[in-house]
Scaffold this active site. Structure first.
Site, PDB file in Angstrom:
ATOM      1  N   GLY A  20       0.844  -1.199   0.000  1.00 29.59           N
ATOM      2  CA  GLY A  20       0.000   0.000   0.000  1.00 29.59           C
ATOM      3  C   GLY A  20       0.876   1.244   0.000  1.00 29.59           C
ATOM      4  O   GLY A  20       0.584   2.251   0.648  1.00 29.59           O
ATOM      5  N   GLN A  24      -1.389   7.433   1.794  1.00 32.86           N
ATOM      6  CA  GLN A  24      -0.957   8.606   2.569  1.00 32.86           C
ATOM      7  C   GLN A  24       0.202   8.265   3.508  1.00 32.86           C
ATOM      8  O   GLN A  24       1.173   9.009   3.593  1.00 32.86           O
ATOM      9  CB  GLN A  24      -2.149   9.150   3.379  1.00 32.86           C
ATOM     10  CG  GLN A  24      -1.873  10.515   3.986  1.00 32.86           C
ATOM     11  CD  GLN A  24      -2.850  10.882   5.090  1.00 32.86           C
ATOM     12  OE1 GLN A  24      -3.615  10.053   5.569  1.00 32.86           O
ATOM     13  NE2 GLN A  24      -2.821  12.137   5.497  1.00 32.86           N
ATOM     14  N   ILE A  47      -1.439  -1.798  -5.323  1.00 39.38           N
ATOM     15  CA  ILE A  47      -2.290  -2.347  -6.386  1.00 39.38           C
ATOM     16  C   ILE A  47      -2.240  -1.456  -7.627  1.00 39.38           C
ATOM     17  O   ILE A  47      -2.415  -1.907  -8.743  1.00 39.38           O
ATOM     18  CB  ILE A  47      -3.741  -2.548  -5.881  1.00 39.38           C
ATOM     19  CG1 ILE A  47      -4.540  -3.391  -6.865  1.00 39.38           C
ATOM     20  CG2 ILE A  47      -4.426  -1.212  -5.612  1.00 39.38           C
ATOM     21  CD1 ILE A  47      -5.834  -3.934  -6.305  1.00 39.38           C
ATOM     22  N   ASP A  64      -1.534  -6.934  -5.887  1.00 39.08           N
ATOM     23  CA  ASP A  64      -2.779  -6.879  -5.117  1.00 39.08           C
ATOM     24  C   ASP A  64      -2.557  -7.660  -3.817  1.00 39.08           C
ATOM     25  O   ASP A  64      -2.197  -8.841  -3.852  1.00 39.08           O
ATOM     26  CB  ASP A  64      -3.886  -7.536  -5.959  1.00 39.08           C
ATOM     27  CG  ASP A  64      -5.232  -7.556  -5.259  1.00 39.08           C
ATOM     28  OD1 ASP A  64      -5.311  -7.155  -4.077  1.00 39.08           O
ATOM     29  OD2 ASP A  64      -6.214  -7.978  -5.894  1.00 39.08           O
ATOM     30  N   TYR A 153     -15.565   0.775   8.495  1.00 44.48           N
ATOM     31  CA  TYR A 153     -14.118   0.901   8.688  1.00 44.48           C
ATOM     32  C   TYR A 153     -13.742   0.551  10.130  1.00 44.48           C
ATOM     33  O   TYR A 153     -12.830  -0.234  10.387  1.00 44.48           O
ATOM     34  CB  TYR A 153     -13.728   2.343   8.349  1.00 44.48           C
ATOM     35  CG  TYR A 153     -12.284   2.697   8.552  1.00 44.48           C
ATOM     36  CD1 TYR A 153     -11.286   2.105   7.795  1.00 44.48           C
ATOM     37  CD2 TYR A 153     -11.925   3.668   9.488  1.00 44.48           C
ATOM     38  CE1 TYR A 153      -9.956   2.460   7.970  1.00 44.48           C
ATOM     39  CE2 TYR A 153     -10.599   4.032   9.663  1.00 44.48           C
ATOM     40  CZ  TYR A 153      -9.614   3.419   8.903  1.00 44.48           C
ATOM     41  OH  TYR A 153      -8.306   3.783   9.081  1.00 44.48           O
ATOM     42  N   LYS A 157     -11.480  -2.521  11.620  1.00 41.04           N
ATOM     43  CA  LYS A 157     -10.278  -2.273  12.422  1.00 41.04           C
ATOM     44  C   LYS A 157     -10.375  -2.984  13.774  1.00 41.04           C
ATOM     45  O   LYS A 157      -9.393  -3.549  14.266  1.00 41.04           O
ATOM     46  CB  LYS A 157     -10.051  -0.769  12.611  1.00 41.04           C
ATOM     47  CG  LYS A 157      -9.610  -0.053  11.346  1.00 41.04           C
ATOM     48  CD  LYS A 157      -8.245  -0.547  10.871  1.00 41.04           C
ATOM     49  CE  LYS A 157      -7.765   0.108   9.610  1.00 41.04           C
ATOM     50  NZ  LYS A 157      -6.538  -0.486   9.073  1.00 41.04           N
TER      51      LYS A 157
HETATM   52  N1  SER Z   1      -8.244   8.996   9.249  1.00 37.35           N
HETATM   53  C1  SER Z   1      -9.196   7.925   9.249  1.00 37.35           C
HETATM   54  C2  SER Z   1     -10.436   8.287   8.543  1.00 37.35           C
HETATM   55  O1  SER Z   1     -10.808   9.429   8.613  1.00 37.35           O
HETATM   56  C3  SER Z   1      -9.509   7.537  10.667  1.00 37.35           C
HETATM   57  O2  SER Z   1      -8.569   6.599  11.050  1.00 37.35           O
HETATM   58  O3  SER Z   1     -11.031   7.439   7.963  1.00 37.35           O
END
Ligand code: SER
Length: 328
Positions: A20, A24, A47, A64, A153, A157
């Protein structure tokens, strides 16, 4: 050419793999790791094809993460001793692609945990403040508290954290993780996160002297400047294993601010900057997350200390984005 390069480097010392690398965190982490270990020892993968800088700086392979067989082959061929698994969909994107977010975020981790178990490499995997939810105490959120995330998300996590701890406990896998707050940097672009406004605000200020924020003025969130985040990651990875009491994921504290506060700092550098507010769906995600984080367990276990506050971050970000825009 790539084949040749990989055969050549595989004869030499052990390697570090960043999955990855276009993201960022990935871009800045690869840059730092290459400075420390030498560019040919840090293999970057993503990827998507990479930009010229990442490719010319050392080995890059388009891959990938869900193609587990190829990832495993790359790891074995190059005697990889450390993997940073950064491929994931962030909060806002994950909500619009719930199944593919779950697949990427979970199967990516699961595959790498299995490989780490077999090949005994050290694995870094990022978690997030998104593991917390509306029921979590929002100020100075403790390491151990209610974790009932309300975003896809956050759910991925949290599940990932449990798997990391499980693999460590059951198989001794050396997996390490940080619950990153919102990350701010100018070298690489964020994508699909709720906290990304804190990066966009600088780009919009410098280009247009104005910014329409998708979070309300008073939405406080935990944030961190990228040099602190990269340093935290490397410090955790270099820490003595016996000192680590957390194998799910560490809280780390940085700074906390609202859109109104960061706009105030930007106005000090650009007095005619204007901000307006038009909250969208991302407001809901932000409202379910902490406002500030207690990082005392990371401080005690491996000596975590942030160096940047809102003022020093804003000054560097402003200059960095300005240079970026004028040089393009
Ligand atoms: N920076 C992430 C987001 O905003 C949070 O971990 O999805």
């Amino acid at each position: 050419m790539i084949g040749l390069l990989f055969t050549f480097v595989s004869d030499m010392k052990e390697h570090i793999l960043v999955i990855g690398a276009n993201g960022q965190i990935g871009g800045e982490l690869v840059e730092e790791l290459r400075k420390i270990h030498g560019s040919s020892y840090v293999i970057a993968t993503d990827i998507k094809d990479a930009g010229a800088e990442l490719k010319s700086g050392g080995p890059f392979r388009q891959l990938d993460v869900l193609d587990h067989a190829s990832v495993f082959e790359l790891i074995k061929e190059n005697k990889v001793r450390e993997v940073y698994l950064l491929a994931a969909l962030l909060s806002a994107t994950a909500e619009s692609k719930i199944r593919s977010a779950w697949k990427l975020n979970m199967e990516g981790l699961f595959g790498l945990l299995e490989m780490a178990r077999q090949e005994n490499f050290k694995l870094f995997w990022p978690s997030s403040i998104a593991v917390f939810g509306p029921g979590t105490p929002r100020q100075n959120t403790p390491q151990h508290t209610i974790t009932e995330p309300s975003t896809v998300y956050g759910i991925s996590k949290l599940a990932g954290e449990r798997w990391c701890e499980y693999y460590h406990k059951m198989f001794g896998t050396d997996v390490r993780s940080i619950r990153y707050p919102g990350l701010i940097g100018y070298k690489t672009e964020p994508g699909g996160g709720t906290t990304d406004y804190a990066v966009s605000i600088f780009h919009n200020a410098i280009r247009n002297k104005q910014y329409e924020c998708y979070l309300s003025a008073g939405t406080a969130l935990p944030m961190m400047y990228m040099p602190d985040a990269i340093r935290a990651t490397l410090e955790l990875m270099n820490a003595d294993s016996s000192k680590l009491s957390i194998r799910s994921s560490y809280n780390i504290d940085g700074m906390s601010f609202t859109p109104e506060q960061i706009a105030g700092e930007i106005k000090l550098l650009m007095p005619d900057f204007r901000i307006s507010y038009k909250p969208d769906i991302r407001q809901q995600y932000a409202d379910s997350w902490p406002q500030s984080i207690d990082g005392s367990v990371a401080r005690n276990d491996w000596g975590w200390t942030p160096r940047y506050d809102i003022k020093s971050m804003c000054k560097e970000m402003f200059q960095g984005v300005q240079q970026l825009i004028t040089s393009h």
